[in-house]
Design a protein around this motif. Structure first.
Motif, PDB file in Angstrom:
ATOM      1  N   LEU A  31       0.836  -1.189   0.000  1.00  0.00           N
ATOM      2  CA  LEU A  31       0.000   0.000   0.000  1.00  0.00           C
ATOM      3  C   LEU A  31       0.876   1.245   0.000  1.00  0.00           C
ATOM      4  CD1 LEU A  31      -2.947   1.090   0.282  1.00  0.00           C
ATOM      5  CD2 LEU A  31      -2.535   1.117   2.745  1.00  0.00           C
ATOM      6  N   VAL A  32       0.524   2.210  -0.819  1.00  0.00           N
ATOM      7  CA  VAL A  32       1.255   3.476  -0.869  1.00  0.00           C
ATOM      8  C   VAL A  32       0.475   4.580  -0.157  1.00  0.00           C
ATOM      9  CG1 VAL A  32       2.199   5.269  -2.366  1.00  0.00           C
ATOM     10  CG2 VAL A  32       2.414   2.849  -3.005  1.00  0.00           C
ATOM     11  N   ALA A  33      -0.787   4.737  -0.506  1.00  0.00           N
ATOM     12  CA  ALA A  33      -1.584   5.814   0.083  1.00  0.00           C
ATOM     13  C   ALA A  33      -3.068   5.533  -0.097  1.00  0.00           C
ATOM     14  CB  ALA A  33      -1.246   7.165  -0.555  1.00  0.00           C
ATOM     15  N   MET A  34      -3.863   6.150   0.753  1.00  0.00           N
ATOM     16  CA  MET A  34      -5.314   6.122   0.638  1.00  0.00           C
ATOM     17  C   MET A  34      -5.814   7.552   0.768  1.00  0.00           C
ATOM     18  SD  MET A  34      -6.260   2.823   2.986  1.00  0.00           S
ATOM     19  CE  MET A  34      -7.928   2.750   2.352  1.00  0.00           C
ATOM     20  N   ASN A  79      -8.421  -2.546   3.613  1.00  0.00           N
ATOM     21  CA  ASN A  79      -8.062  -1.206   4.070  1.00  0.00           C
ATOM     22  C   ASN A  79      -9.299  -0.318   4.083  1.00  0.00           C
ATOM     23  OD1 ASN A  79      -4.980  -1.576   3.895  1.00  0.00           O
ATOM     24  ND2 ASN A  79      -5.654  -2.112   1.839  1.00  0.00           N
ATOM     25  N   THR A  80      -9.399   0.504   5.087  1.00  0.00           N
ATOM     26  CA  THR A  80     -10.534   1.401   5.211  1.00  0.00           C
ATOM     27  C   THR A  80     -10.034   2.829   5.396  1.00  0.00           C
ATOM     28  OG1 THR A  80     -11.863  -0.344   6.248  1.00  0.00           O
ATOM     29  CG2 THR A  80     -12.666   1.918   6.453  1.00  0.00           C
ATOM     30  N   VAL A  81     -10.659   3.736   4.683  1.00  0.00           N
ATOM     31  CA  VAL A  81     -10.321   5.149   4.821  1.00  0.00           C
ATOM     32  C   VAL A  81     -11.602   5.927   5.109  1.00  0.00           C
ATOM     33  CG1 VAL A  81     -10.431   5.504   2.302  1.00  0.00           C
ATOM     34  CG2 VAL A  81      -9.196   7.143   3.741  1.00  0.00           C
ATOM     35  N   TYR A  82     -11.511   6.827   6.067  1.00  0.00           N
ATOM     36  CA  TYR A  82     -12.641   7.644   6.485  1.00  0.00           C
ATOM     37  C   TYR A  82     -12.344   9.118   6.207  1.00  0.00           C
ATOM     38  CZ  TYR A  82     -13.577   3.457   9.299  1.00  0.00           C
ATOM     39  OH  TYR A  82     -13.799   2.166   9.716  1.00  0.00           O
ATOM     40  N   LEU A  83     -13.394   9.865   6.005  1.00  0.00           N
ATOM     41  CA  LEU A  83     -13.264  11.309   5.881  1.00  0.00           C
ATOM     42  C   LEU A  83     -14.374  11.953   6.698  1.00  0.00           C
ATOM     43  CD1 LEU A  83     -11.595  13.564   4.485  1.00  0.00           C
ATOM     44  CD2 LEU A  83     -13.426  13.669   2.779  1.00  0.00           C
ATOM     45  N   GLN A  84     -13.987  12.632   7.761  1.00  0.00           N
ATOM     46  CA  GLN A  84     -14.941  13.376   8.576  1.00  0.00           C
ATOM     47  C   GLN A  84     -14.936  14.814   8.089  1.00  0.00           C
ATOM     48  OE1 GLN A  84     -17.109  12.388  10.978  1.00  0.00           O
ATOM     49  NE2 GLN A  84     -17.861  14.500  10.991  1.00  0.00           N
ATOM     50  N   GLY A 102      -1.456   1.622  -4.730  1.00  0.00           N
ATOM     51  CA  GLY A 102      -0.599   0.569  -4.217  1.00  0.00           C
ATOM     52  C   GLY A 102       0.145  -0.160  -5.308  1.00  0.00           C
ATOM     53  N   TYR A 103       1.171  -0.869  -4.887  1.00  0.00           N
ATOM     54  CA  TYR A 103       1.935  -1.690  -5.819  1.00  0.00           C
ATOM     55  C   TYR A 103       1.236  -3.041  -5.968  1.00  0.00           C
ATOM     56  CZ  TYR A 103       5.897   1.449  -6.197  1.00  0.00           C
ATOM     57  OH  TYR A 103       6.701   2.505  -6.488  1.00  0.00           O
ATOM     58  N   VAL A 104       1.083  -3.473  -7.214  1.00  0.00           N
ATOM     59  CA  VAL A 104       0.504  -4.784  -7.480  1.00  0.00           C
ATOM     60  C   VAL A 104       1.587  -5.860  -7.519  1.00  0.00           C
ATOM     61  CG1 VAL A 104      -1.450  -3.801  -8.702  1.00  0.00           C
ATOM     62  CG2 VAL A 104       0.601  -4.415  -9.973  1.00  0.00           C
ATOM     63  N   ASP A 105       2.839  -5.441  -7.726  1.00  0.00           N
ATOM     64  CA  ASP A 105       3.992  -6.330  -7.616  1.00  0.00           C
ATOM     65  C   ASP A 105       5.189  -5.467  -7.245  1.00  0.00           C
ATOM     66  OD1 ASP A 105       3.917  -6.628 -11.219  1.00  0.00           O
ATOM     67  OD2 ASP A 105       4.981  -5.146 -10.016  1.00  0.00           O
ATOM     68  N   VAL A 106       6.392  -5.946  -7.382  1.00  0.00           N
ATOM     69  CA  VAL A 106       7.557  -5.203  -6.890  1.00  0.00           C
ATOM     70  C   VAL A 106       7.827  -3.936  -7.680  1.00  0.00           C
ATOM     71  CG1 VAL A 106       8.666  -7.214  -5.888  1.00  0.00           C
ATOM     72  CG2 VAL A 106       9.127  -6.600  -8.278  1.00  0.00           C
ATOM     73  N   SER A 110      -0.592   0.997  -9.067  1.00  0.00           N
ATOM     74  CA  SER A 110      -1.855   1.310  -9.722  1.00  0.00           C
ATOM     75  C   SER A 110      -2.739   2.132  -8.798  1.00  0.00           C
ATOM     76  CB  SER A 110      -2.573   0.023 -10.125  1.00  0.00           C
ATOM     77  OG  SER A 110      -3.781   0.304 -10.815  1.00  0.00           O
ATOM     78  N   ASP A 111      -3.614   2.917  -9.393  1.00  0.00           N
ATOM     79  CA  ASP A 111      -4.644   3.645  -8.651  1.00  0.00           C
ATOM     80  C   ASP A 111      -5.965   2.895  -8.773  1.00  0.00           C
ATOM     81  OD1 ASP A 111      -3.379   6.911  -9.387  1.00  0.00           O
ATOM     82  OD2 ASP A 111      -3.626   5.984  -7.413  1.00  0.00           O
ATOM     83  N   TYR A 112      -6.666   2.771  -7.646  1.00  0.00           N
ATOM     84  CA  TYR A 112      -7.986   2.164  -7.626  1.00  0.00           C
ATOM     85  C   TYR A 112      -8.975   3.212  -7.143  1.00  0.00           C
ATOM     86  CZ  TYR A 112      -5.094  -2.007  -7.807  1.00  0.00           C
ATOM     87  OH  TYR A 112      -4.165  -2.956  -8.164  1.00  0.00           O
ATOM     88  N   TRP A 113     -10.167   3.207  -7.738  1.00  0.00           N
ATOM     89  CA  TRP A 113     -11.146   4.244  -7.454  1.00  0.00           C
ATOM     90  C   TRP A 113     -12.483   3.647  -7.020  1.00  0.00           C
ATOM     91  CZ3 TRP A 113      -9.574   9.208  -7.413  1.00  0.00           C
ATOM     92  CH2 TRP A 113      -8.389   9.521  -8.082  1.00  0.00           C
ATOM     93  N   GLY A 114     -13.120   4.341  -6.082  1.00  0.00           N
ATOM     94  CA  GLY A 114     -14.486   3.993  -5.739  1.00  0.00           C
ATOM     95  C   GLY A 114     -15.446   4.543  -6.781  1.00  0.00           C
ATOM     96  N   GLN A 115     -16.718   4.210  -6.604  1.00  0.00           N
ATOM     97  CA  GLN A 115     -17.716   4.593  -7.595  1.00  0.00           C
ATOM     98  C   GLN A 115     -18.152   6.050  -7.473  1.00  0.00           C
ATOM     99  OE1 GLN A 115     -18.311   2.915  -4.848  1.00  0.00           O
ATOM    100  NE2 GLN A 115     -20.302   3.504  -3.978  1.00  0.00           N
TER     101      GLN A 115
END
Length: 123
Positions: A31-34, A79-84, A102-106, A110-115
């Motif tokens: 994981l790199v960032a959320m 992983n869970t990320v919250y925003l208050q 996050g890194y998918v391998d070494v 990649s970036d992943y997005w919610g809907q």
């Protein structure tokens, strides 16, 4: 395959509060960032808040002191990320998108997005 599920958002009055949450499923090598981004009508998507795996936190200037990001990470598989969001203003109206980077391998990340979830601030 990593998937993100968002919840929260809705309608708030100016000065009100809302909270967002996003949970990822599927394994990430590292994981790199959320974080959270938002996109208002006619505008580009912008970073709202981000927390790195090293617990460094970045906020857009427009939300500093009003929004708080927090994260829970379990073995990079869930992983869970919250925003208050406090003291909401009409200019906070936008579609909010959860992001996991996050890194998918070494060597490949990649970036992943919610809907996306709508946040509307109006009296």
């Amino acid at each position: 395959q990593v998937q993100l599920a968002e919840s929260g958002g809705g309608l708030a009055q100016p000065g009100g509060s809302l909270s967002l949450s996003c949970t990822s499923s599927g394994s990430i090598f590292r994981l790199v960032a959320m974080g959270w981004y938002r996109q208002a009508p006619g505008k580009e998507r912008e970073l709202v808040a981000q927390r790195t795996s090293g617990h460094n936190t970045n906020y857009a200037d427009s939300v500093k002191g009003r929004f708080t990001i927090s994260t829970i990470s379990r073995d990079n598989a869930k992983n869970t990320v919250y925003l208050q969001m406090n003291n909401l203003q009409p200019e906070d109206t936008a579609v909010y998108y959860c992001n996991v980077r996050g890194y998918v391998d070494v060597s490949q990340w990649s970036d992943y997005w919610g809907q996306g979830t709508q946040v509307t601030v109006s009296s």
